[in-house]
Design a protein around this motif. Structure first.
Motif, PDB file in Angstrom:
ATOM      1  N   ASN A 187      55.163 -93.177  -0.085  1.00  0.00           N
ATOM      2  CA  ASN A 187      55.973 -92.018  -0.485  1.00  0.00           C
ATOM      3  C   ASN A 187      55.082 -90.979  -1.149  1.00  0.00           C
ATOM      4  O   ASN A 187      54.628 -91.181  -2.279  1.00  0.00           O
ATOM      5  N   ASP A 203      63.322 -82.829  -9.280  1.00  0.00           N
ATOM      6  CA  ASP A 203      63.223 -84.163  -9.881  1.00  0.00           C
ATOM      7  C   ASP A 203      64.137 -84.232 -11.093  1.00  0.00           C
ATOM      8  O   ASP A 203      63.711 -84.081 -12.237  1.00  0.00           O
ATOM      9  N   GLU A 211      54.606 -80.423  -1.931  1.00  0.00           N
ATOM     10  CA  GLU A 211      55.782 -81.033  -1.321  1.00  0.00           C
ATOM     11  C   GLU A 211      56.013 -80.558   0.100  1.00  0.00           C
ATOM     12  O   GLU A 211      56.376 -81.320   0.974  1.00  0.00           O
ATOM     13  N   PHE A 254      55.661 -88.358  -2.614  1.00  0.00           N
ATOM     14  CA  PHE A 254      56.224 -87.667  -3.775  1.00  0.00           C
ATOM     15  C   PHE A 254      56.284 -88.545  -5.026  1.00  0.00           C
ATOM     16  O   PHE A 254      56.662 -88.080  -6.092  1.00  0.00           O
ATOM     17  N   PRO A 281      51.563 -93.205  -2.961  1.00  0.00           N
ATOM     18  CA  PRO A 281      51.861 -91.890  -2.369  1.00  0.00           C
ATOM     19  C   PRO A 281      51.391 -91.731  -0.929  1.00  0.00           C
ATOM     20  O   PRO A 281      52.200 -91.387  -0.057  1.00  0.00           O
ATOM     21  N   ARG A 292      62.425 -85.896   3.100  1.00  0.00           N
ATOM     22  CA  ARG A 292      62.749 -86.378   1.753  1.00  0.00           C
ATOM     23  C   ARG A 292      64.219 -86.191   1.405  1.00  0.00           C
ATOM     24  O   ARG A 292      64.863 -87.094   0.849  1.00  0.00           O
ATOM     25  N   PHE A 314      58.757 -88.209  -9.894  1.00  0.00           N
ATOM     26  CA  PHE A 314      58.733 -87.734  -8.522  1.00  0.00           C
ATOM     27  C   PHE A 314      58.264 -86.286  -8.523  1.00  0.00           C
ATOM     28  O   PHE A 314      58.836 -85.442  -9.214  1.00  0.00           O
ATOM     29  N   ASP A 315      57.214 -86.029  -7.779  1.00  0.00           N
ATOM     30  CA  ASP A 315      56.578 -84.725  -7.768  1.00  0.00           C
ATOM     31  C   ASP A 315      57.310 -83.786  -6.815  1.00  0.00           C
ATOM     32  O   ASP A 315      56.814 -83.422  -5.744  1.00  0.00           O
ATOM     33  N   VAL A 316      58.527 -83.405  -7.212  1.00  0.00           N
ATOM     34  CA  VAL A 316      59.366 -82.530  -6.406  1.00  0.00           C
ATOM     35  C   VAL A 316      60.025 -81.513  -7.326  1.00  0.00           C
ATOM     36  O   VAL A 316      60.135 -81.719  -8.536  1.00  0.00           O
ATOM     37  N   ARG A 353      54.879 -90.723  -8.130  1.00  0.00           N
ATOM     38  CA  ARG A 353      53.722 -90.709  -9.014  1.00  0.00           C
ATOM     39  C   ARG A 353      53.887 -91.775 -10.107  1.00  0.00           C
ATOM     40  O   ARG A 353      54.916 -91.829 -10.789  1.00  0.00           O
TER      41      ARG A 353
END
Length: 359
Positions: A120, A145, A9, A122, A116, A56, A140-142, A124
């Motif tokens: 975006n 999330d 991220e 983030f 991605p 983000r 969302f790879d955060v 997936r």
């Protein structure tokens, strides 16, 4: 099966290629998104879709401001749904060509791999098949999330996926049901009315569920040669974006410093905009080949930076009624007004004269 690799991220911002969709959706909802941008410290003069990026967390706040403002004014619209419906691949036409010329939905789902790096970093997607059912899940790879923060994006993304699937299927409904991780909210009835399928709120996964047989149903718009050509071009774009992120994605990185240095040179001496690569290299104290190579290493180019600065200056100068459009064209290094008009229309979607009247 997983459709995209994870990306740390901290290494990426979000390409704001969808900014025109946000503006369009805000207009349809009756809210002033420019005021929201200013409130969040976003320089609206630099919001060209091909070049702008956004943090983000800032995008997250903008989304929630848009939802809150739409509710505050009593609009009958629900902002995430409008945003999803207005989404179009305006600056990613090869992706749209790939989708619309797919032979099957299964084939079209390959485009989810490109979301991605192109839209975006983030986001997936994953496609899974269970007996007679299939599902497209979103996450969302955060680190944060959580449904309370991500829910408007989930609803907006699902709206876009359903929109394009309906188009591919000739109006035939794709989705049988939807699961959402977030609980029902005050606009839940609008969401249900829009999708017209059962929605399970507070579920374990954000997903669109449908009949597995639809994945391999032949599509009428199949065009194999165009499809493959579009795929090749998108793969190249993804590779360039990935390379640029690795070489110069961080602020302060030498690659990013070079691009900023070139932009500043153009802004300080606009005459350089019409003198070509060699004149720019001389201004920077570099050989032309060296400059060209360094730009290639960061996934950028002389013409791309030139276009960004030209658009920025054109917007600024067109707001000065004392400057004739012919003079602006000459200042920006165009051979004639017609060339400037064509370029500005490509950048902004409107002619210089129309932009000036609006400004």
């Amino acid at each position: 099966m997983s459709l995209s690799p994870a990306t740390p991220e901290r290494q990426q911002r979000i390409p704001f290629v969808t900014v025109t969709n946000w503006v369009r959706a805000a207009r349809l909802c009756g809210i002033d998104i420019e005021a929201i941008f200013r409130r969040e410290g976003i320089d609206t003069g630099l919001l060209h879709p091909e070049t702008a990026t956004i943090d983000r967390l800032t995008m997250q706040r903008v989304m929630h401001h848009c939802v809150a403002e739409t509710r505050r004014i009593g609009s009958p619209q629900h902002f995430p749904l409008v945003l999803g419906e207005t989404f179009a691949f305006e600056y990613l036409s090869d992706v749209e060509t790939f989708i619309t010329t797919s032979a099957t939905l299964r084939d079209a789902t390959r485009s989810l791999e490109w979301i991605p790096p192109l839209i975006n970093p983030f986001m997936r997607f994953s496609l899974a098949e269970h007996g007679d059912d299939a599902r497209i899940a979103l996450r969302f790879d955060v680190v944060d999330d959580v449904p309370d923060l991500a829910w408007p994006f989930t609803e907006g993304v699902f709206t876009t996926v359903v929109k394009f699937s309906r188009m591919l299927l000739g109006g035939q409904p794709l989705i049988g049901r939807i699961t959402m991780r977030h609980p029902a909210h005050q606009d839940a009835d609008k969401v249900a009315a829009h999708f017209q399928v059962p929605i399970d709120w507070g579920s374990e996964v954000d997903a669109l569920w449908f009949s597995r047989r639809l994945l391999d149903q032949p599509l009428r718009g199949a065009f194999p040669s165009l499809h493959e050509q579009a795929a090749q071009r998108v793969v190249q774009q993804v590779a360039q974006r990935s390379h640029a992120a690795g070489q110069g994605g961080e602020p302060g990185h030498p690659g990013q410093q070079l691009a900023s240095q070139i932009e500043q040179a153009f802004l300080d001496k606009p005459r350089l905009l019409g003198l070509g690569l060699e004149a720019l290299a001389e201004e920077l104290g570099l050989h032309a080949r060296t400059l060209q190579r360094r730009l290639k290493d960061i996934g950028d180019s002389h013409s791309a930076i030139q276009g960004r600065v030209r658009y920025r200056l054109a917007q600024q100068w067109l707001q000065d009624p004392t400057l004739a459009i012919e003079d602006i064209s000459e200042r920006l290094g165009f051979t004639d007004r017609r060339s400037f008009t064509l370029a500005f229309t490509r950048w902004s979607g409107q002619t210089p004269s129309r932009f000036r009247r609006g400004a």
